[in-house]
Design an enzyme around this catalytic site. Sequence first.
Site, PDB file in Angstrom:
ATOM      1  N   GLU A 152      50.141  41.898  46.743  1.00 36.71           N
ATOM      2  CA  GLU A 152      49.989  42.991  45.624  1.00 36.71           C
ATOM      3  C   GLU A 152      50.374  44.381  45.773  1.00 36.71           C
ATOM      4  O   GLU A 152      50.917  45.000  44.821  1.00 36.71           O
ATOM      5  CB  GLU A 152      48.515  42.671  45.018  1.00 36.71           C
ATOM      6  CG  GLU A 152      48.678  43.428  43.826  1.00 36.71           C
ATOM      7  CD  GLU A 152      47.332  42.457  42.736  1.00 36.71           C
ATOM      8  OE1 GLU A 152      46.425  42.206  43.519  1.00 36.71           O
ATOM      9  OE2 GLU A 152      47.336  42.599  41.551  1.00 36.71           O
TER      10      GLU A 152
ATOM     11  N   GLU B 162      33.975  49.068  42.100  1.00 38.17           N
ATOM     12  CA  GLU B 162      32.842  48.646  43.088  1.00 38.17           C
ATOM     13  C   GLU B 162      33.270  47.516  43.914  1.00 38.17           C
ATOM     14  O   GLU B 162      32.830  47.608  45.126  1.00 38.17           O
ATOM     15  CB  GLU B 162      31.637  47.824  41.971  1.00 38.17           C
ATOM     16  CG  GLU B 162      31.002  49.077  41.175  1.00 38.17           C
ATOM     17  CD  GLU B 162      32.019  49.612  39.991  1.00 38.17           C
ATOM     18  OE1 GLU B 162      32.966  48.872  39.493  1.00 38.17           O
ATOM     19  OE2 GLU B 162      31.656  50.646  39.556  1.00 38.17           O
TER      20      GLU B 162
HETATM   21  C1  LIG Z   1      45.355  46.608  32.556  1.00 35.78           C
HETATM   22  C2  LIG Z   1      44.941  45.425  33.191  1.00 35.78           C
HETATM   23  C3  LIG Z   1      45.763  44.397  33.150  1.00 35.78           C
HETATM   24  C4  LIG Z   1      45.159  42.944  33.825  1.00 35.78           C
HETATM   25  N1  LIG Z   1      46.198  41.838  34.027  1.00 35.78           N
HETATM   26  C5  LIG Z   1      45.841  40.847  34.484  1.00 35.78           C
HETATM   27  C6  LIG Z   1      46.931  39.837  34.733  1.00 35.78           C
HETATM   28  O1  LIG Z   1      47.793  39.888  34.473  1.00 35.78           O
HETATM   29  N2  LIG Z   1      46.142  38.400  35.049  1.00 35.78           N
HETATM   30  C7  LIG Z   1      44.955  38.406  35.420  1.00 35.78           C
HETATM   31  O2  LIG Z   1      44.627  37.371  35.944  1.00 35.78           O
HETATM   32  N3  LIG Z   1      44.102  39.348  35.270  1.00 35.78           N
HETATM   33  C8  LIG Z   1      44.604  40.649  34.697  1.00 35.78           C
HETATM   34  N4  LIG Z   1      43.288  41.778  34.619  1.00 35.78           N
HETATM   35  C9  LIG Z   1      42.140  41.265  34.893  1.00 35.78           C
HETATM   36  C10 LIG Z   1      41.384  42.044  36.017  1.00 35.78           C
HETATM   37  O3  LIG Z   1      41.923  41.395  37.159  1.00 35.78           O
HETATM   38  C11 LIG Z   1      39.990  42.000  35.682  1.00 35.78           C
HETATM   39  O4  LIG Z   1      39.627  42.890  34.700  1.00 35.78           O
HETATM   40  C12 LIG Z   1      39.313  42.391  37.095  1.00 35.78           C
HETATM   41  O5  LIG Z   1      39.340  41.553  38.022  1.00 35.78           O
HETATM   42  C13 LIG Z   1      37.726  42.456  36.849  1.00 35.78           C
HETATM   43  O6  LIG Z   1      37.207  41.733  36.072  1.00 35.78           O
HETATM   44  P1  LIG Z   1      36.528  41.736  34.897  1.00 35.78           P
HETATM   45  O7  LIG Z   1      37.310  42.312  34.035  1.00 35.78           O
HETATM   46  O8  LIG Z   1      36.113  40.338  34.474  1.00 35.78           O
HETATM   47  O9  LIG Z   1      35.058  42.460  35.154  1.00 35.78           O
HETATM   48  P2  LIG Z   1      33.936  42.098  35.712  1.00 35.78           P
HETATM   49  O10 LIG Z   1      34.111  41.337  37.041  1.00 35.78           O
HETATM   50  O11 LIG Z   1      32.902  41.223  34.884  1.00 35.78           O
HETATM   51  O12 LIG Z   1      33.119  43.448  36.224  1.00 35.78           O
HETATM   52  C14 LIG Z   1      32.390  44.262  35.288  1.00 35.78           C
HETATM   53  C15 LIG Z   1      31.733  45.329  35.813  1.00 35.78           C
HETATM   54  O13 LIG Z   1      30.883  44.546  37.018  1.00 35.78           O
HETATM   55  C16 LIG Z   1      31.235  45.474  38.533  1.00 35.78           C
HETATM   56  N5  LIG Z   1      30.877  44.263  39.402  1.00 35.78           N
HETATM   57  C17 LIG Z   1      31.292  42.892  39.236  1.00 35.78           C
HETATM   58  N6  LIG Z   1      31.011  42.377  40.599  1.00 35.78           N
HETATM   59  C18 LIG Z   1      30.504  43.134  41.250  1.00 35.78           C
HETATM   60  C19 LIG Z   1      29.877  43.228  42.600  1.00 35.78           C
HETATM   61  N7  LIG Z   1      29.743  42.095  43.415  1.00 35.78           N
HETATM   62  N8  LIG Z   1      29.139  44.311  43.124  1.00 35.78           N
HETATM   63  C20 LIG Z   1      29.244  45.525  42.386  1.00 35.78           C
HETATM   64  N9  LIG Z   1      29.879  45.672  41.217  1.00 35.78           N
HETATM   65  C21 LIG Z   1      30.236  44.535  40.791  1.00 35.78           C
HETATM   66  C22 LIG Z   1      32.731  45.527  38.296  1.00 35.78           C
HETATM   67  O14 LIG Z   1      33.135  46.488  39.216  1.00 35.78           O
HETATM   68  C23 LIG Z   1      32.796  45.979  36.808  1.00 35.78           C
HETATM   69  O15 LIG Z   1      32.324  47.430  36.844  1.00 35.78           O
HETATM   70  C24 LIG Z   1      44.001  42.903  34.216  1.00 35.78           C
HETATM   71  C25 LIG Z   1      43.252  43.755  33.955  1.00 35.78           C
HETATM   72  C26 LIG Z   1      43.375  45.094  33.262  1.00 35.78           C
HETATM   73  C27 LIG Z   1      42.569  46.300  33.012  1.00 35.78           C
END
Ligand SMILES: Cc1cc2nc3c(=O)[nH]c(=O)nc-3n(C[C@H](O)[C@H](O)[C@H](O)COP(=O)(O)OP(=O)(O)OC[C@H]3O[C@@H](n4cnc5c(N)ncnc54)[C@H](O)[C@@H]3O)c2cc1C
Length: 398
Positions: A251, A376
């Site tokens: 990546e 995080e």
């Molecule tokens: C512009 C954009 C493009 C994207 N494109 C793609 C794509 O093409 N394909 C794809 O598959 N995904 C894509 N994503 C998704 C991206 O990979 C996820 O948003 C990201 O992995 C975070 O997952 P989530 O949104 O489910 O948040 P969550 O994992 O639910 O996190 C929510 C909050 O909890 C915190 N948190 C979670 N786990 C922990 C931990 N263990 N310790 C401390 N804090 C924690 C996080 O830091 C965050 O602040 C995209 C996201 C964005 C914003």
Amino acid sequence: MRLEFSEEDEVFRSEVARWMRDNLTGEFAVLKHRGGPGDEEAYPELRKAWERRLAEGGWTCVGWPQTWGGRGLSVAHQVIFHEEYARAGGPGRMGHIGEGLIGPTLIAYGSEEQKQRFLPGILKGTEYWAQGYSEPGAGSDLANVRTRAELDPASGKWVINGQKVWTSLAHESQWIFVVARCERDSVGPKGLVFLLVPLDQPGVEIRPIRQISGGCEFNEVFFDNALTDAGNIVGAPGEGWKIAMALLGFERGMSTLGQQMHFAHELSLICQLARDNGAACNPALRERIARAWCGLRVMRYNALRMLSGTEDGGLSREALIYKYYWSNWHRDLGKLAMDVLGDAGNLLSEEHDDRQRLQQLFLFTRADTIYAGTNEIQLNIIAERGLDMPREPRGSMK
Ligand SMILES: Cc1cc2nc3c(=O)[nH]c(=O)nc-3n(C[C@H](O)[C@H](O)[C@H](O)COP(=O)(O)OP(=O)(O)OC[C@H]3O[C@@H](n4cnc5c(N)ncnc54)[C@H](O)[C@@H]3O)c2cc1C
């Protein structure tokens, strides 16, 4: 650490710069500095035509081995290519998921038939890919995916059911790679499969998600008995996690310094604006502009350190801090842009002018500290892999 480029490198640099000057012109001139993060919806068809133009010039997949149609460029030349591409205002690459993620994964882990079938479309800029990892409930905790895949012995096809979310450019793509659960009752990283799935079929529905910046570059993707051929599996059933993680290893990399050229361009727009509207006379803003410039230099030297001695394209330990650093720096740059704009930042513009560009920068950079690993998660990685801290308890990662 390598800080200088050789004479031969500089000759190559001129070749790239010349090609960009000769080709990013005419119908393609409107693409200059367009289509980057937050602006992905700009001119999709023209940007696909641009991908084909790049391919004709041999400028797609420059780091791929020559056996598979790439140029097999050294790390130094790849860095130069990306720098000159960005310096010339080369548009955001429609093909970056194919070229940077699934292509290298297929070269490393795909079958001979998969390489023959899929690599040429990526190389020629005729087939586009989306990444089907995240789901509601499986983002940072990717191992929690619930999308199911079953091999139907009667039809010899994989049948996929479930939902992906935040899928960038799915609406512009023909294919998606999907991490799904193929072993019933399995949890965490076990029992997963990595599949290549055609998007244009009745079992797939793509619904755009509108973002705060106005565009909808990403989507929800629903699979309702979606089908893919048995041969469209990378690795074996149960090896999905291994392949999914290997793909993430591709990546970040050579395009890093190119990304910094885009940042430098954004900072130059802010400097110009500050000079024009008088914000440059505000001591607090001047200081933040100077700090932003220092941050850019820090990133450049860290990137050069990171890429030194990585001829295999892999990244060194220094890379652990890179995502955390650039994404927070860039988010701060977005805030700085709005403060330099002042009241004008509150006005909407119909034109894609510098003001709109800087507003989009502010709005989209909120996402920088989320995608490709949230702040995080990056801090966890630094603590665990860089500083040998004990691993934090994992939810589904049993
Ligand atoms: C512009 C954009 C493009 C994207 N494109 C793609 C794509 O093409 N394909 C794809 O598959 N995904 C894509 N994503 C998704 C991206 O990979 C996820 O948003 C990201 O992995 C975070 O997952 P989530 O949104 O489910 O948040 P969550 O994992 O639910 O996190 C929510 C909050 O909890 C915190 N948190 C979670 N786990 C922990 C931990 N263990 N310790 C401390 N804090 C924690 C996080 O830091 C965050 O602040 C995209 C996201 C964005 C914003």
